[in-house]
Each structure stands twice: as structure tokens, then as C-alpha cells.
Design a protein around this motif. Sequence first.
Motif, PDB file in Angstrom:
ATOM      1  N   PHE A  21      57.640  -2.185 -82.191  1.00 55.25           N
ATOM      2  CA  PHE A  21      57.240  -2.937 -83.377  1.00 55.25           C
ATOM      3  C   PHE A  21      55.729  -3.166 -83.358  1.00 55.25           C
ATOM      4  O   PHE A  21      55.154  -3.483 -82.313  1.00 55.25           O
ATOM      5  N   PHE A  22      55.124  -2.995 -84.500  1.00 55.17           N
ATOM      6  CA  PHE A  22      53.719  -3.332 -84.708  1.00 55.17           C
ATOM      7  C   PHE A  22      53.709  -4.518 -85.665  1.00 55.17           C
ATOM      8  O   PHE A  22      54.044  -4.382 -86.835  1.00 55.17           O
ATOM      9  N   CYS A  23      53.358  -5.700 -85.168  1.00 53.21           N
ATOM     10  CA  CYS A  23      53.448  -6.939 -85.942  1.00 53.21           C
ATOM     11  C   CYS A  23      52.053  -7.392 -86.358  1.00 53.21           C
ATOM     12  O   CYS A  23      51.168  -7.539 -85.515  1.00 53.21           O
ATOM     13  N   TYR A  24      51.891  -7.603 -87.659  1.00 51.44           N
ATOM     14  CA  TYR A  24      50.610  -8.067 -88.184  1.00 51.44           C
ATOM     15  C   TYR A  24      50.860  -9.102 -89.266  1.00 51.44           C
ATOM     16  O   TYR A  24      51.987  -9.240 -89.750  1.00 51.44           O
ATOM     17  N   ILE A  66      57.552   3.663 -84.534  1.00 45.96           N
ATOM     18  CA  ILE A  66      56.970   2.314 -84.537  1.00 45.96           C
ATOM     19  C   ILE A  66      57.249   1.674 -85.889  1.00 45.96           C
ATOM     20  O   ILE A  66      56.848   2.184 -86.925  1.00 45.96           O
ATOM     21  N   GLU A  67      57.944   0.534 -85.862  1.00 44.64           N
ATOM     22  CA  GLU A  67      58.288  -0.169 -87.100  1.00 44.64           C
ATOM     23  C   GLU A  67      57.259  -1.266 -87.375  1.00 44.64           C
ATOM     24  O   GLU A  67      57.066  -2.162 -86.554  1.00 44.64           O
ATOM     25  N   PRO A  68      56.592  -1.213 -88.518  1.00 44.11           N
ATOM     26  CA  PRO A  68      55.651  -2.284 -88.858  1.00 44.11           C
ATOM     27  C   PRO A  68      56.394  -3.547 -89.296  1.00 44.11           C
ATOM     28  O   PRO A  68      57.413  -3.462 -89.997  1.00 44.11           O
ATOM     29  N   ALA A  86      48.725   3.932 -76.349  1.00 40.43           N
ATOM     30  CA  ALA A  86      48.527   3.703 -74.915  1.00 40.43           C
ATOM     31  C   ALA A  86      49.056   2.328 -74.507  1.00 40.43           C
ATOM     32  O   ALA A  86      49.627   2.170 -73.424  1.00 40.43           O
ATOM     33  N   SER A  87      48.882   1.349 -75.385  1.00 38.66           N
ATOM     34  CA  SER A  87      49.385  -0.005 -75.088  1.00 38.66           C
ATOM     35  C   SER A  87      50.905  -0.011 -75.003  1.00 38.66           C
ATOM     36  O   SER A  87      51.479  -0.696 -74.152  1.00 38.66           O
ATOM     37  N   PHE A  88      51.565   0.751 -75.862  1.00 38.28           N
ATOM     38  CA  PHE A  88      53.028   0.859 -75.778  1.00 38.28           C
ATOM     39  C   PHE A  88      53.434   1.479 -74.448  1.00 38.28           C
ATOM     40  O   PHE A  88      54.407   1.050 -73.827  1.00 38.28           O
TER      41      PHE A  88
END
Length: 164
Positions: free
Chosen positions: A59-62, A84-86, A155-157
Amino acid sequence: MKERLKEIPIIIFLLIIGIPLCILFFPVILIYLIFEFFQKKGFKKRYSNYLISIEGKKFFCYNNRKNNHHYIEKNILPNLTNDIEPVFLEGKRIRNEDNGEYLSHMLLNVSKRKGFPYIIKISNGKALDISINNEFHNFKSQNKNPEDLIVLINASFENLKSEV
């Protein structure tokens, strides 16, 4: 001394009213606490099952802070990989309604609250998370290539995987 004598009837009145009210409402409070305990226990079980069912999900949370979400929606989201789910938050409300209760719980339990955006990966039935707030703002303020930020996100994932 006379002042203390004037307070005694008030104290007696409060005791006469307070004790029966406590006795009256104690069962209601007790039933509520028991109900709340089982609600939380059931949610934890459902949440754990949910995490197991989405093993490996990213998940990419913003959020909608200032102009960040416009930058993210224009430069980051189109370039994220399909796995990757936003997740977009408007204030405290998650725009993605699918499993919002579980996503909200994930975000409330972020390990280090450094600010949005967060990346979360589900691994071994646990939600691993990291904030990329500092890196994001450095890229944005210095007008760096958003593609490099995508590389950093990926890279963070991968780093989250190694922390298990």
C-alpha cells in the motif's frame, strides 16, 4: 467551623443520590465493558485473518495535505507498479472504501509517525510500515526526477521485507 457544618448536608445529599446511581448504573457499565471487550477481540481476529488473506500486498498511503496529493497523483501514482495499491486519505476518512476499517487500523498503528506518505507491506500476517515523508519532500522541493522517487519507493518495499 460553621462553613464545614454547611457543607455536611450537601455531602450527605450527594452520597444519598450518588450511591444509588452508582449501584443502578454499575450493571449497565459492566455489560458495556464486556460487550466492548468481545467486540475488540472479534475485530482483532478478523483483522488478523484479513492480513493473512492479503499476504504480500503493498500500500502507498498519502493524504490531502496542501498540494502534495496533486503532485503524487500526477507524478507518482501513474508510475507505481500494479501490485502497489494507492490509499488516499481526506482528513481522517479513507477514500478507498474497500476494507476501510482495516486500512484505518493499519494507519492508526503505524510504528513511527513521521508523516505521510507511508508505505505498508503485509508480510507474515503483519503490517510492516515506513514513512517516506522526508524523502518525498526532499524530492519535491528540489524538483528532482519523480522516477528516482519511484525507485526509492520500490527499494523501501524491499527493505520492509528484510525487516521481518
